[in-house]
Design a protein around this motif. Structure first.
Motif, PDB file in Angstrom:
ATOM      1  N   LYS A 101       0.851  -1.187   0.000  1.00 29.25           N
ATOM      2  CA  LYS A 101       0.000   0.000   0.000  1.00 29.25           C
ATOM      3  C   LYS A 101       0.888   1.238   0.000  1.00 29.25           C
ATOM      4  O   LYS A 101       2.034   1.211   0.463  1.00 29.25           O
ATOM      5  N   SER A 102       0.327   2.343  -0.506  1.00 29.92           N
ATOM      6  CA  SER A 102       1.084   3.588  -0.533  1.00 29.92           C
ATOM      7  C   SER A 102       0.122   4.758  -0.579  1.00 29.92           C
ATOM      8  O   SER A 102      -1.066   4.596  -0.875  1.00 29.92           O
ATOM      9  N   PHE A 103       0.643   5.941  -0.268  1.00 29.81           N
ATOM     10  CA  PHE A 103      -0.085   7.169  -0.542  1.00 29.81           C
ATOM     11  C   PHE A 103       0.892   8.275  -0.883  1.00 29.81           C
ATOM     12  O   PHE A 103       2.088   8.200  -0.586  1.00 29.81           O
ATOM     13  N   ARG A 104       0.357   9.296  -1.565  1.00 32.07           N
ATOM     14  CA  ARG A 104       1.161  10.423  -2.033  1.00 32.07           C
ATOM     15  C   ARG A 104       0.441  11.710  -1.663  1.00 32.07           C
ATOM     16  O   ARG A 104      -0.789  11.761  -1.652  1.00 32.07           O
ATOM     17  N   LYS A 204      14.619  34.981 -14.782  1.00 29.29           N
ATOM     18  CA  LYS A 204      15.427  33.765 -14.791  1.00 29.29           C
ATOM     19  C   LYS A 204      15.557  33.263 -13.367  1.00 29.29           C
ATOM     20  O   LYS A 204      15.440  34.032 -12.410  1.00 29.29           O
ATOM     21  N   GLY A 205      15.773  31.957 -13.241  1.00 27.92           N
ATOM     22  CA  GLY A 205      15.851  31.380 -11.904  1.00 27.92           C
ATOM     23  C   GLY A 205      15.752  29.871 -11.958  1.00 27.92           C
ATOM     24  O   GLY A 205      16.385  29.225 -12.799  1.00 27.92           O
ATOM     25  N   SER A 206      14.915  29.289 -11.082  1.00 25.98           N
ATOM     26  CA  SER A 206      14.812  27.835 -10.972  1.00 25.98           C
ATOM     27  C   SER A 206      13.347  27.422 -10.910  1.00 25.98           C
ATOM     28  O   SER A 206      12.450  28.257 -10.753  1.00 25.98           O
ATOM     29  N   VAL A 207      13.123  26.098 -11.005  1.00 20.82           N
ATOM     30  CA  VAL A 207      11.768  25.547 -11.025  1.00 20.82           C
ATOM     31  C   VAL A 207      11.680  24.385 -10.047  1.00 20.82           C
ATOM     32  O   VAL A 207      12.620  23.586  -9.914  1.00 20.82           O
ATOM     33  N   LYS A 208      10.554  24.309  -9.362  1.00 20.24           N
ATOM     34  CA  LYS A 208      10.224  23.180  -8.485  1.00 20.24           C
ATOM     35  C   LYS A 208       8.904  22.595  -8.962  1.00 20.24           C
ATOM     36  O   LYS A 208       7.976  23.336  -9.282  1.00 20.24           O
ATOM     37  N   ILE A 209       8.805  21.247  -8.997  1.00 29.44           N
ATOM     38  CA  ILE A 209       7.596  20.586  -9.493  1.00 29.44           C
ATOM     39  C   ILE A 209       7.100  19.601  -8.439  1.00 29.44           C
ATOM     40  O   ILE A 209       7.694  18.535  -8.238  1.00 29.44           O
ATOM     41  N   ALA A 210       6.023  19.962  -7.749  1.00 25.72           N
ATOM     42  CA  ALA A 210       5.365  19.041  -6.826  1.00 25.72           C
ATOM     43  C   ALA A 210       4.344  18.230  -7.613  1.00 25.72           C
ATOM     44  O   ALA A 210       3.742  18.730  -8.568  1.00 25.72           O
ATOM     45  N   ASN A 211       4.131  16.979  -7.204  1.00 25.39           N
ATOM     46  CA  ASN A 211       3.284  16.118  -8.027  1.00 25.39           C
ATOM     47  C   ASN A 211       2.664  14.993  -7.214  1.00 25.39           C
ATOM     48  O   ASN A 211       3.152  14.640  -6.139  1.00 25.39           O
ATOM     49  N   HIS A 212       1.573  14.450  -7.758  1.00 26.73           N
ATOM     50  CA  HIS A 212       0.922  13.271  -7.190  1.00 26.73           C
ATOM     51  C   HIS A 212       1.239  12.019  -8.004  1.00 26.73           C
ATOM     52  O   HIS A 212       0.505  11.028  -7.935  1.00 26.73           O
ATOM     53  N   CYS A 213       2.308  12.040  -8.755  1.00 23.76           N
ATOM     54  CA  CYS A 213       2.658  10.915  -9.619  1.00 23.76           C
ATOM     55  C   CYS A 213       3.267   9.777  -8.807  1.00 23.76           C
ATOM     56  O   CYS A 213       3.804   9.984  -7.715  1.00 23.76           O
TER      57      CYS A 213
END
Length: 240
Positions: A101-104, A204-213
């Motif tokens: 089992k897992s959750f995100r 210009k700068g940086s990127v963060k990607i939060a996800n439910h994948c």
């Protein structure tokens, strides 16, 4: 309702400071490190193993339980749950599963929630499982939409299930410039020109990607293009 505590006899239960409640546990799961526990009941009382996990606002996480012995009660609805730091508010219950089992989740606050794995009144010292905690946030160290350059974010979902993502753009000082929400279908590719996101042009700068994948299923890179010369510069997005 305050979640009850219970006692069993693996090494965490035999320690002076035990892991049988949200308040007492000091067992903090580390990113990508598996732990193996048992769910031995004592005097007919179901064992509960509690864990601390650290989370940061706007970042995504995954907890998975697997490597089960046959009498682990994985079919119980409360087998794997996520609680607030006091163990009083239930935040999430894992879905169905037969071998694991897992959750995100994507954290809405910075804090230290608790994960609980619960046995039954009849589980023994041979009722064992392993658990792991992973941060799934992707980090892309460079985008450039300043001057003549333009940047494009490319995300690939490598499995059949769709998943939701939130993309955060920061300037070089770490100030949040803008966000973008999307659903990436199974095996689909999301192509996002940075300039299409409000407040990103000229930055210009940086990127963060939060996800439910699912863990490891989301891949990405940022491509900075120089139209005048045709040169392109790829920046791979990676988890920590």
């Amino acid at each position: 309702m305050l979640a009850a505590s219970a006692l069993a006899m693996d090494m965490w239960d035999q320690a002076v400071v035990k892991d049988n409640s949200a308040a007492s546990t000091i067992n903090q799961l580390q990113n990508g490190v598996w732990q193996t526990h048992d769910l031995e009941a004592v005097a007919g009382v179901a064992d509960e193993d509690w864990y601390v996990v650290g989370q940061g606002i706007g970042r995504s996480y995954h907890v998975s339980v697997g490597e089960l012995t046959g009498d682990v009660p994985i079919s119980n609805a409360d087998f794997l749950t996520l609680w607030d730091s006091t163990g009083t508010t239930l935040l999430m219950t894992a879905g169905s599963g037969t071998t694991g089992k897992s959750f995100r989740w994507i954290a809405s606050i910075t804090g230290s929630p608790r994960v609980c794995v619960k046995g039954s009144a009849t589980t023994t010292s041979k009722s064992q499982y392993s658990i792991v905690f992973n941060e799934t946030t992707l980090f892309c160290p460079r985008f450039n939409n300043a001057g003549t350059q333009v940047s494009v974010l490319i995300l690939q979902n490598t499995i059949t299930s769709s998943c939701d993502v939130t993309v955060y753009f920061f300037n070089e000082a770490g100030v949040l410039l803008g966000t973008y929400d999307a659903t990436v279908d199974g095996y689909a590719t999301l192509v996002l020109p940075a300039a299409s996101v409000p407040n990103i042009s000229g930055q210009k700068g940086s990127v963060k990607i939060a996800n439910h994948c699912n863990l490891g299923s989301l891949k990405g890179k940022l491509v900075a293009l120089e139209p005048a010369t045709g040169f392109s510069f790829d920046t791979i997005c990676e988890t920590r």
